[in-house]
Write a protein that holds these residues in place. Structure first.
Motif, PDB file in Angstrom:
ATOM      1  N   MET A 101      67.215  26.303  42.810  1.00 52.23           N
ATOM      2  CA  MET A 101      68.262  26.185  42.008  1.00 52.23           C
ATOM      3  C   MET A 101      68.456  25.126  40.852  1.00 52.23           C
ATOM      4  N   SER A 102      68.798  25.516  40.129  1.00 50.51           N
ATOM      5  CA  SER A 102      68.582  24.945  38.067  1.00 50.51           C
ATOM      6  C   SER A 102      69.686  23.420  38.435  1.00 50.51           C
ATOM      7  N   TYR A 103      71.424  24.088  38.358  1.00 47.32           N
ATOM      8  CA  TYR A 103      72.203  23.453  38.346  1.00 47.32           C
ATOM      9  C   TYR A 103      73.150  23.307  39.641  1.00 47.32           C
ATOM     10  N   ASN A 104      73.122  21.938  39.402  1.00 46.39           N
ATOM     11  CA  ASN A 104      74.459  21.468  40.581  1.00 46.39           C
ATOM     12  C   ASN A 104      74.842  22.023  40.134  1.00 46.39           C
ATOM     13  N   GLY A 105      75.790  22.774  40.267  1.00 46.69           N
ATOM     14  CA  GLY A 105      77.225  22.965  40.099  1.00 46.69           C
ATOM     15  C   GLY A 105      78.243  22.330  38.998  1.00 46.69           C
ATOM     16  N   SER A 106      77.871  21.400  38.548  1.00 50.62           N
ATOM     17  CA  SER A 106      78.479  20.807  37.765  1.00 50.62           C
ATOM     18  C   SER A 106      78.226  20.760  35.763  1.00 50.62           C
ATOM     19  N   GLY A 107      76.726  21.603  35.554  1.00 46.30           N
ATOM     20  CA  GLY A 107      76.784  22.078  34.244  1.00 46.30           C
ATOM     21  C   GLY A 107      75.123  21.079  34.407  1.00 46.30           C
ATOM     22  N   THR A 108      75.083  20.412  35.684  1.00 45.67           N
ATOM     23  CA  THR A 108      73.726  19.796  35.352  1.00 45.67           C
ATOM     24  C   THR A 108      72.197  20.540  35.723  1.00 45.67           C
ATOM     25  N   PHE A 109      71.785  20.655  34.426  1.00 43.39           N
ATOM     26  CA  PHE A 109      70.537  21.053  35.276  1.00 43.39           C
ATOM     27  C   PHE A 109      69.142  20.061  36.494  1.00 43.39           C
ATOM     28  N   ILE A 162      65.502  19.291  37.484  1.00 43.91           N
ATOM     29  CA  ILE A 162      63.967  20.394  38.060  1.00 43.91           C
ATOM     30  C   ILE A 162      63.654  20.950  39.730  1.00 43.91           C
ATOM     31  N   ASN A 163      63.653  21.672  40.005  1.00 43.60           N
ATOM     32  CA  ASN A 163      62.387  21.241  41.410  1.00 43.60           C
ATOM     33  C   ASN A 163      61.170  20.946  41.613  1.00 43.60           C
ATOM     34  N   THR A 164      61.903  19.938  42.431  1.00 43.02           N
ATOM     35  CA  THR A 164      61.116  18.535  43.089  1.00 43.02           C
ATOM     36  C   THR A 164      59.934  18.429  43.332  1.00 43.02           C
ATOM     37  N   THR A 165      59.260  19.851  43.913  1.00 41.99           N
ATOM     38  CA  THR A 165      58.816  20.175  45.161  1.00 41.99           C
ATOM     39  C   THR A 165      57.278  20.940  44.115  1.00 41.99           C
ATOM     40  N   GLY A 166      56.504  19.194  44.164  1.00 41.47           N
ATOM     41  CA  GLY A 166      54.760  19.609  43.073  1.00 41.47           C
ATOM     42  C   GLY A 166      55.278  18.481  42.427  1.00 41.47           C
ATOM     43  N   GLN A 167      56.237  18.356  41.821  1.00 34.81           N
ATOM     44  CA  GLN A 167      56.962  17.462  40.576  1.00 34.81           C
ATOM     45  C   GLN A 167      56.627  15.914  40.992  1.00 34.81           C
ATOM     46  N   PRO A 168      56.539  15.631  40.868  1.00 35.32           N
ATOM     47  CA  PRO A 168      55.400  15.738  39.280  1.00 35.32           C
ATOM     48  C   PRO A 168      54.138  16.188  39.011  1.00 35.32           C
ATOM     49  N   VAL A 169      53.731  16.618  38.842  1.00 33.05           N
ATOM     50  CA  VAL A 169      52.262  16.674  38.572  1.00 33.05           C
ATOM     51  C   VAL A 169      51.410  15.567  38.315  1.00 33.05           C
ATOM     52  N   VAL A 170      50.262  14.991  38.507  1.00 29.15           N
ATOM     53  CA  VAL A 170      49.381  13.880  38.859  1.00 29.15           C
ATOM     54  C   VAL A 170      47.951  14.237  37.894  1.00 29.15           C
ATOM     55  N   PHE A 176      54.537  25.703  40.078  1.00 27.40           N
ATOM     56  CA  PHE A 176      54.845  25.764  39.134  1.00 27.40           C
ATOM     57  C   PHE A 176      55.410  27.413  39.250  1.00 27.40           C
ATOM     58  N   ASN A 177      55.355  28.239  39.700  1.00 23.54           N
ATOM     59  CA  ASN A 177      56.446  29.109  40.051  1.00 23.54           C
ATOM     60  C   ASN A 177      57.615  28.791  40.470  1.00 23.54           C
ATOM     61  N   ALA A 178      57.629  28.121  40.370  1.00 27.41           N
ATOM     62  CA  ALA A 178      58.641  27.457  41.285  1.00 27.41           C
ATOM     63  C   ALA A 178      59.730  27.082  39.727  1.00 27.41           C
ATOM     64  N   LEU A 179      58.623  26.069  39.436  1.00 30.98           N
ATOM     65  CA  LEU A 179      59.322  25.774  37.886  1.00 30.98           C
ATOM     66  C   LEU A 179      59.484  27.235  37.167  1.00 30.98           C
ATOM     67  N   THR A 180      58.837  27.456  36.690  1.00 25.09           N
ATOM     68  CA  THR A 180      59.046  28.431  35.661  1.00 25.09           C
ATOM     69  C   THR A 180      60.551  29.915  36.034  1.00 25.09           C
ATOM     70  N   ALA A 181      60.889  29.473  37.396  1.00 30.80           N
ATOM     71  CA  ALA A 181      61.589  30.849  37.625  1.00 30.80           C
ATOM     72  C   ALA A 181      63.394  29.828  37.788  1.00 30.80           C
ATOM     73  N   ASP A 182      62.803  28.339  37.387  1.00 32.51           N
ATOM     74  CA  ASP A 182      64.569  27.449  38.128  1.00 32.51           C
ATOM     75  C   ASP A 182      64.370  28.009  36.807  1.00 32.51           C
TER      76      ASP A 182
END
Lengths: 364, 63
Positions: free
Chosen positions: A1-9, A11-19, A29-35
């Motif tokens: 999901m990219s927006y929370n329904g209230s207009g807030t974008f 970021i997919n937190t899986t694998g985030q933040p990168v180290v 990465f692919n999840a991020l680009t998809a979002d």
């Protein structure tokens, strides 16, 4: 999901933040680009590539610097196929052009003079016959007038140099003001100047000034013209120097009343008795010597008339007598009638005789 | 008018009616109006009336 329904974008937190120094998961990465792709695709593109799929709330309004032809339906600042709904007031900075019909369900207030131009009927149309313009002020006729309404008591005030035609249809009463100069009120006294009345019906004329009648040959009597009156009854008229039948009364002086002769005759009583002249006498009856009856063409009103008889002498005596209402043969009185008067001529102490000239006149 | 109307009067004599030419009536109309009701009358020419009136009161009416 990219927006929370209230207009807030979000970021997919899986694998985030990168180290730093670690391998970035392709999945993360692919999840991020998809979002990111989903988010950017959901946003409105400024060049108009994106069609919104829901109503877009503009909390601070919309400003446009686009300058286009306001009368063009394809280049305006806001174009909509479904119309524009405005929850509150609509303020138009310059002018508004309505392509078809402008409907106003509330009160329309014109703070400046409305101009109706190029109308089909050339005038506003009120579909409700009982409604119209109502003004608390005074409007000139070219502005619609004041209180121009049907079926209601109203006051129409017209001022200025306007050519105004008041057309009244239906059984309405219109009361005109008691104007002193230019309006004729039905019930008040007015002075009309230089008016031509065609076939007016005048029940009576009360005149204190000069009444000039047209020169008519038949039906009108002019005050200073010569007219022939036929079958007129004059009740107690005052005739000043009347000219009646050869001016018989033109030389009368004094104020004593005049009683014209009702009948007269001048006749010859000798030989062949004959009438020389007469008036209102149908005949003379020769009853005998010095005895005559004057017969009236038109009878007297009663028997109280006065008979005046004179005659010439017999040629030998100065004592001539005349009598009335007498039978010369018997000496008896003969009652007068309304149709005849009997007279006698004679010589005193001698008897009747036939005069050459006998004059009889009758007054009543 | 050159005519006269004669009728007997109540005294045994004769009455002679002389029409007024200016009255506008005919001799018959005058007779109907001026001869007393019930009297027999006759319309005669004026030349038939004697001009000598010496014995006028003795004239008599004959039919």
């Amino acid at each position: 999901m990219s927006y929370n329904g209230s207009g807030t974008f979000q970021i997919n937190t899986t694998g985030q933040p990168v180290v730093a120094g670690t391998v970035i998961s392709s999945t993360a990465f692919n999840a991020l680009t998809a979002d990111l792709a989903t988010g950017l695709s959901t946003a409105i593109t400024k060049d108009g590539q994106t069609a919104t799929t829901a109503r877009i709330p503009f909390a601070a309004g919309i400003n446009s610097t686009l300058v286009t032809d306001s009368t063009n339906s394809t280049t305006g600042s806001i174009l909509t196929a479904g119309g524009v709904g405005i929850a509150k007031a609509l303020n138009v900075g310059t002018s508004a052009t309505i392509g078809t019909t402008l409907g106003v369900t509330g009160v329309a207030t014109f703070s400046a003079q409305p101009i109706f131009s190029t109308l089909t009927a050339s005038k506003p149309v009120f579909t409700d016959a009982s409604k119209g313009f109502v003004s608390t002020g005074t409007l000139a006729p070219d502005q619609g007038g004041t209180g121009v309404a049907n079926n209601v008591a109203s006051t129409l005030t017209i001022s200025g140099n306007f050519a105004t035609t008041l057309t009244v249809a239906g059984a309405y009463n219109y009361t005109l003001p008691a104007a002193s100069g230019t309006l004729a009120n039905l019930a008040s006294a007015q002075t009309l100047t230089n008016k031509t009345l065609t076939a007016p019906v005048i029940s009576s004329i009360v005149n204190t000034g000069t009444l000039t009648l047209p020169t008519s040959t038949d039906t009108l009597v002019g005050k200073a013209t010569t007219d022939t009156l036929t079958n007129k009854t004059l009740t107690s008229p005052t005739l000043t120097t009347p000219n009646i039948d050869s001016a018989q009364f033109a030389t009368v002086s004094g104020t004593a009343p005049i009683y014209p002769c009702r009948a007269w005759v001048n006749f010859n009583g000798t030989g062949t008795v004959a009438i020389r002249g007469s008036g209102n006498v149908s005949s003379l009856t020769d009853n005998g010597v010095g005895d005559y009856t004057v017969n009236f063409t038109t009878a007297m009103s009663d028997i109280n008339y006065s008979v005046n008889t004179t005659c010439s002498s017999n040629g030998t005596s100065n004592f001539i007598t005349t009598t009335v209402f007498t039978n010369s043969t018997t000496g008896a009185n003969v009652a007068p009638t309304t149709s005849a008067a009997r007279i006698n001529t004679g010589v005193y102490a001698v008897g009747t005789f036939d005069p050459t000239y006998v004059n009889v006149s009758v007054f009543r | 008018m050159n005519q006269r109307i004669i009728y007997p009067n109540n005294d045994g004599g004769v009455a002679i009616v002389i029409p007024a030419a200016e009255c506008g009536l005919t001799i018959e109309e005058i007779a109907a109006k001026d001869v007393p009701a019930g009297k027999l009358y006759k319309i005669v020419d004026v030349a038939d009336i004697p001009t000598d009136r010496t014995f006028r009161n003795a004239w008599e009416y004959t039919t």
